[in-house]
Design a protein around this motif. Structure first.
Motif, PDB file in Angstrom:
ATOM      1  N   SER A  55     -23.825   1.456  13.494  1.00 24.11           N
ATOM      2  CA  SER A  55     -23.776  -0.381  13.712  1.00 24.11           C
ATOM      3  C   SER A  55     -25.094  -0.052  12.724  1.00 24.11           C
ATOM      4  O   SER A  55     -25.734  -0.100  12.185  1.00 24.11           O
ATOM      5  N   GLY A  56     -24.632  -1.134  11.391  1.00 27.14           N
ATOM      6  CA  GLY A  56     -25.166  -1.740  10.269  1.00 27.14           C
ATOM      7  C   GLY A  56     -25.746  -0.601   9.175  1.00 27.14           C
ATOM      8  O   GLY A  56     -27.401  -0.539   8.967  1.00 27.14           O
ATOM      9  N   GLY A  57     -25.366   0.274   9.787  1.00 28.93           N
ATOM     10  CA  GLY A  57     -25.568   1.301   9.174  1.00 28.93           C
ATOM     11  C   GLY A  57     -26.313   2.771   9.649  1.00 28.93           C
ATOM     12  O   GLY A  57     -26.628   3.745   8.543  1.00 28.93           O
ATOM     13  N   ALA A  58     -26.604   2.435  10.866  1.00 27.70           N
ATOM     14  CA  ALA A  58     -27.687   2.669  12.267  1.00 27.70           C
ATOM     15  C   ALA A  58     -26.641   3.765  13.019  1.00 27.70           C
ATOM     16  O   ALA A  58     -25.683   3.132  13.334  1.00 27.70           O
ATOM     17  N   HIS A  88     -35.947   5.328  22.227  1.00 24.91           N
ATOM     18  CA  HIS A  88     -37.075   4.449  20.992  1.00 24.91           C
ATOM     19  C   HIS A  88     -37.386   5.966  20.627  1.00 24.91           C
ATOM     20  O   HIS A  88     -38.299   6.224  20.601  1.00 24.91           O
ATOM     21  N   ASP A  89     -35.985   6.788  19.433  1.00 22.51           N
ATOM     22  CA  ASP A  89     -37.661   7.889  19.527  1.00 22.51           C
ATOM     23  C   ASP A  89     -36.468   7.964  17.948  1.00 22.51           C
ATOM     24  O   ASP A  89     -36.600   6.819  17.105  1.00 22.51           O
ATOM     25  N   GLN A  90     -36.269   9.174  17.362  1.00 20.87           N
ATOM     26  CA  GLN A  90     -36.265   9.189  15.677  1.00 20.87           C
ATOM     27  C   GLN A  90     -34.814   8.916  15.151  1.00 20.87           C
ATOM     28  O   GLN A  90     -34.736   8.442  13.771  1.00 20.87           O
ATOM     29  N   GLN A  91     -33.650   8.100  16.213  1.00 16.83           N
ATOM     30  CA  GLN A  91     -32.436   8.256  15.408  1.00 16.83           C
ATOM     31  C   GLN A  91     -32.598   6.847  15.899  1.00 16.83           C
ATOM     32  O   GLN A  91     -32.748   5.760  15.387  1.00 16.83           O
ATOM     33  N   ALA A  92     -31.072   6.370  13.439  1.00 16.10           N
ATOM     34  CA  ALA A  92     -31.821   5.315  13.561  1.00 16.10           C
ATOM     35  C   ALA A  92     -31.600   3.771  14.330  1.00 16.10           C
ATOM     36  O   ALA A  92     -31.535   2.439  14.036  1.00 16.10           O
ATOM     37  N   PHE A  93     -30.125   4.537  14.811  1.00 20.98           N
ATOM     38  CA  PHE A  93     -29.080   3.924  15.582  1.00 20.98           C
ATOM     39  C   PHE A  93     -30.449   3.073  16.848  1.00 20.98           C
ATOM     40  O   PHE A  93     -30.257   1.758  17.369  1.00 20.98           O
ATOM     41  N   ALA A  94     -31.486   3.782  16.938  1.00 16.36           N
ATOM     42  CA  ALA A  94     -32.182   3.481  17.886  1.00 16.36           C
ATOM     43  C   ALA A  94     -33.100   2.266  17.559  1.00 16.36           C
ATOM     44  O   ALA A  94     -33.234   1.177  18.650  1.00 16.36           O
ATOM     45  N   GLU A  95     -33.724   2.424  16.584  1.00 25.46           N
ATOM     46  CA  GLU A  95     -34.680   1.635  16.138  1.00 25.46           C
ATOM     47  C   GLU A  95     -33.792   0.636  15.965  1.00 25.46           C
ATOM     48  O   GLU A  95     -34.265  -1.279  16.221  1.00 25.46           O
ATOM     49  N   ARG A  96     -32.870   0.053  15.639  1.00 22.38           N
ATOM     50  CA  ARG A  96     -32.196  -1.488  15.550  1.00 22.38           C
ATOM     51  C   ARG A  96     -31.321  -1.583  16.721  1.00 22.38           C
ATOM     52  O   ARG A  96     -31.729  -3.264  16.893  1.00 22.38           O
ATOM     53  N   ALA A  97     -31.168  -0.777  17.585  1.00 28.76           N
ATOM     54  CA  ALA A  97     -30.998  -1.052  19.054  1.00 28.76           C
ATOM     55  C   ALA A  97     -32.186  -2.796  19.786  1.00 28.76           C
ATOM     56  O   ALA A  97     -32.136  -3.282  19.932  1.00 28.76           O
ATOM     57  N   PHE A  98     -33.483  -1.370  19.493  1.00 30.00           N
ATOM     58  CA  PHE A  98     -34.829  -1.991  19.525  1.00 30.00           C
ATOM     59  C   PHE A  98     -35.190  -3.331  19.470  1.00 30.00           C
ATOM     60  O   PHE A  98     -35.901  -4.012  19.373  1.00 30.00           O
ATOM     61  N   THR A  99     -34.870  -3.524  17.776  1.00 27.80           N
ATOM     62  CA  THR A  99     -35.416  -4.680  16.897  1.00 27.80           C
ATOM     63  C   THR A  99     -34.161  -6.132  16.277  1.00 27.80           C
ATOM     64  O   THR A  99     -34.408  -6.437  16.332  1.00 27.80           O
ATOM     65  N   ALA A 100     -33.169  -5.352  16.762  1.00 29.89           N
ATOM     66  CA  ALA A 100     -32.192  -6.155  15.416  1.00 29.89           C
ATOM     67  C   ALA A 100     -30.328  -6.246  16.530  1.00 29.89           C
ATOM     68  O   ALA A 100     -29.984  -7.473  16.694  1.00 29.89           O
ATOM     69  N   LEU A 101     -30.790  -5.429  17.507  1.00 36.23           N
ATOM     70  CA  LEU A 101     -28.829  -5.785  17.705  1.00 36.23           C
ATOM     71  C   LEU A 101     -28.981  -6.856  18.860  1.00 36.23           C
ATOM     72  O   LEU A 101     -29.971  -6.604  19.764  1.00 36.23           O
ATOM     73  N   ALA A 102     -27.775  -7.339  18.834  1.00 36.11           N
ATOM     74  CA  ALA A 102     -27.565  -8.636  20.164  1.00 36.11           C
ATOM     75  C   ALA A 102     -26.010  -8.373  20.542  1.00 36.11           C
ATOM     76  O   ALA A 102     -25.264  -8.288  20.019  1.00 36.11           O
ATOM     77  N   LYS A 103     -26.225  -9.869  21.335  1.00 36.76           N
ATOM     78  CA  LYS A 103     -24.690  -9.665  22.545  1.00 36.76           C
ATOM     79  C   LYS A 103     -23.889 -10.456  21.313  1.00 36.76           C
ATOM     80  O   LYS A 103     -24.164 -11.175  19.901  1.00 36.76           O
ATOM     81  N   GLU A 104     -23.183  -9.709  21.736  1.00 30.94           N
ATOM     82  CA  GLU A 104     -21.325  -9.681  20.509  1.00 30.94           C
ATOM     83  C   GLU A 104     -21.894  -9.163  19.067  1.00 30.94           C
ATOM     84  O   GLU A 104     -20.798  -8.955  17.643  1.00 30.94           O
ATOM     85  N   ASP A 105     -22.174  -8.060  18.869  1.00 30.98           N
ATOM     86  CA  ASP A 105     -22.277  -7.374  17.071  1.00 30.98           C
ATOM     87  C   ASP A 105     -20.935  -6.452  17.683  1.00 30.98           C
ATOM     88  O   ASP A 105     -21.175  -5.449  18.424  1.00 30.98           O
ATOM     89  N   VAL A 106     -20.745  -5.572  16.755  1.00 30.12           N
ATOM     90  CA  VAL A 106     -19.849  -4.526  16.765  1.00 30.12           C
ATOM     91  C   VAL A 106     -20.596  -3.114  16.363  1.00 30.12           C
ATOM     92  O   VAL A 106     -21.638  -3.365  15.748  1.00 30.12           O
ATOM     93  N   VAL A 107     -20.419  -2.418  17.715  1.00 31.13           N
ATOM     94  CA  VAL A 107     -20.679  -1.047  17.417  1.00 31.13           C
ATOM     95  C   VAL A 107     -19.598  -0.595  16.919  1.00 31.13           C
ATOM     96  O   VAL A 107     -18.758   0.587  18.454  1.00 31.13           O
ATOM     97  N   THR A 108     -19.827  -0.221  15.961  1.00 35.28           N
ATOM     98  CA  THR A 108     -18.246   1.830  16.255  1.00 35.28           C
ATOM     99  C   THR A 108     -18.682   2.765  17.350  1.00 35.28           C
ATOM    100  O   THR A 108     -19.789   3.709  17.057  1.00 35.28           O
ATOM    101  N   LEU A 109     -17.206   2.952  18.042  1.00 34.42           N
ATOM    102  CA  LEU A 109     -18.176   4.456  19.196  1.00 34.42           C
ATOM    103  C   LEU A 109     -17.179   4.905  18.873  1.00 34.42           C
ATOM    104  O   LEU A 109     -16.088   5.008  18.162  1.00 34.42           O
TER     105      LEU A 109
END
Ligand code: FES
Length: 323
Positions: free
Chosen positions: A144-147, A169-190
């Protein structure tokens, strides 16, 4: 018209599930958590071909895939197109981890559920017409968002479009995004699924689940899948954690309250791996008829496996995921 409920029995696996007259055989099986083999789910590929052994079926959806007349005469049918008229027995293939193709799906965030400073539960929804094919215990790659990051699915394959993941909340970039920016209705590619830490479907024995920290995610999925398939004679869960805490203890307690054959023990990681393995196995002097599913660090799993084999666990009863 009221939907009528009937029973489908699958040979040779012996799985049984209920079906309503408004559901295809495939839809009803997946809802019950039974991973029958299929492909397109829309009558085009032929991967869901099965054989009617007894009973009566009726066509619910049109299909482009042509079933040969000679095969039809022998009971061949597409499970994604037919429903049952009364109880039926079919011969069909249950998919293993190797049968499930890699998929890329654009999901939407349904909820970001912070649990504590270290962990959150991320709830995703697949599009209405597309569900993720996976087996309990497998992982997926999220972007999501490059993370990006890799996470175990914590929900059951029987949950249709909903997918739960535990993000640490570890070193993975996605974790940082999930804890600080990710919100309802955002797109996450799986993308996925990966892994073969999946439930064994051909035995009905007591199961011992062992989770270390967020190793609880795949274990939670396995427990739910084992419940929906009714493959365990009894279930014991041992959850070892200090740093992350037993972050869904209420959920575990609710299982224990609801089920007669489910017991659990929350444990601290306050000793060396051999000592902890000994504590887990203390109540199980003979493991002859058990399966163990364990997710955690290698040193702990090595000690646990050695201790379990010394208590007569079959080597086929050991299932591990190093995390
Ligand atoms: S899943 Fe493709 S035809 Fe049924």
């Amino acid at each position: 018209m009221d939907a009528m409920s009937a029973q489908v029995t699958v040979m040779p696996s012996g799985h049984r599930f209920s079906i309503e007259s408004t559901d295809t055989i495939l839809q009803a099986a997946l809802r019950a958590g039974i991973p029958l083999n299929y492909g397109c789910s829309s009558g085009n590929c032929g991967d869901c071909l099965a054989r009617l052994v007894s009973g009566e079926v009726s066509k619910l959806c049109p299909h482009d895939f042509r079933v040969k007349e000679a095969d039809k005469a022998k009971g061949a049918l597409l499970m994604c197109a037919y429903t049952a008229v009364g109880d039926i027995v079919i011969e069909a293939r249950v998919a293993g981890a190797d049968d499930i193709p890699q998929q890329t799906i654009s999901t939407r965030v349904k909820a970001v559920e912070p649990i504590n400073a270290q962990i959150l539960a991320l709830h995703l929804m697949t599009p209405r017409s597309q569900r993720l094919r996976f087996l309990a215990g497998q992982s997926v790659r999220l972007a999501s968002g490059g993370a990006e990051g890799e996470y175990y699915i914590a929900s059951c394959p029987c949950e249709d479009r909903h997918i739960e993941l535990h993000v640490r909340h570890d070193q993975q970039a996605f974790a940082e995004r999930a804890f600080t920016a990710l919100a309802k209705e955002d797109v996450v590619t799986l993308t996925g699924p990966q892994g073969d830490f999946v439930i064994k479907l051909d035995s009905r024995r007591p199961i011992i689940f062992v989770a270390w920290d967020d190793g609880f995610a795949p274990i939670k999925s396995l427990i739910q899948h084992a419940m929906s398939l009714d493959v365990a004679e009894s279930m014991h869960l041992y959850w070892l954690s200090d740093a992350l805490g037993h972050y869904q203890e209420n959920y575990v307690r609710s299982l224990s309250d609801a089920l007669d054959d489910f017991e659990y023990k929350m444990m601290a990681t306050d000793a060396d791996p051999a000592e902890l393995a000994g504590r887990v196995l203390a109540a199980h002097p003979d493991l002859t008829r058990c399966d163990i599913y364990a997710a955690g660090p290698a040193a702990f799993l090595d000690s646990l496996r050695a201790g379990a084999l010394a208590r007569n666990l079959s080597i086929l009863g050991w299932h591990q995921e190093v995390m």
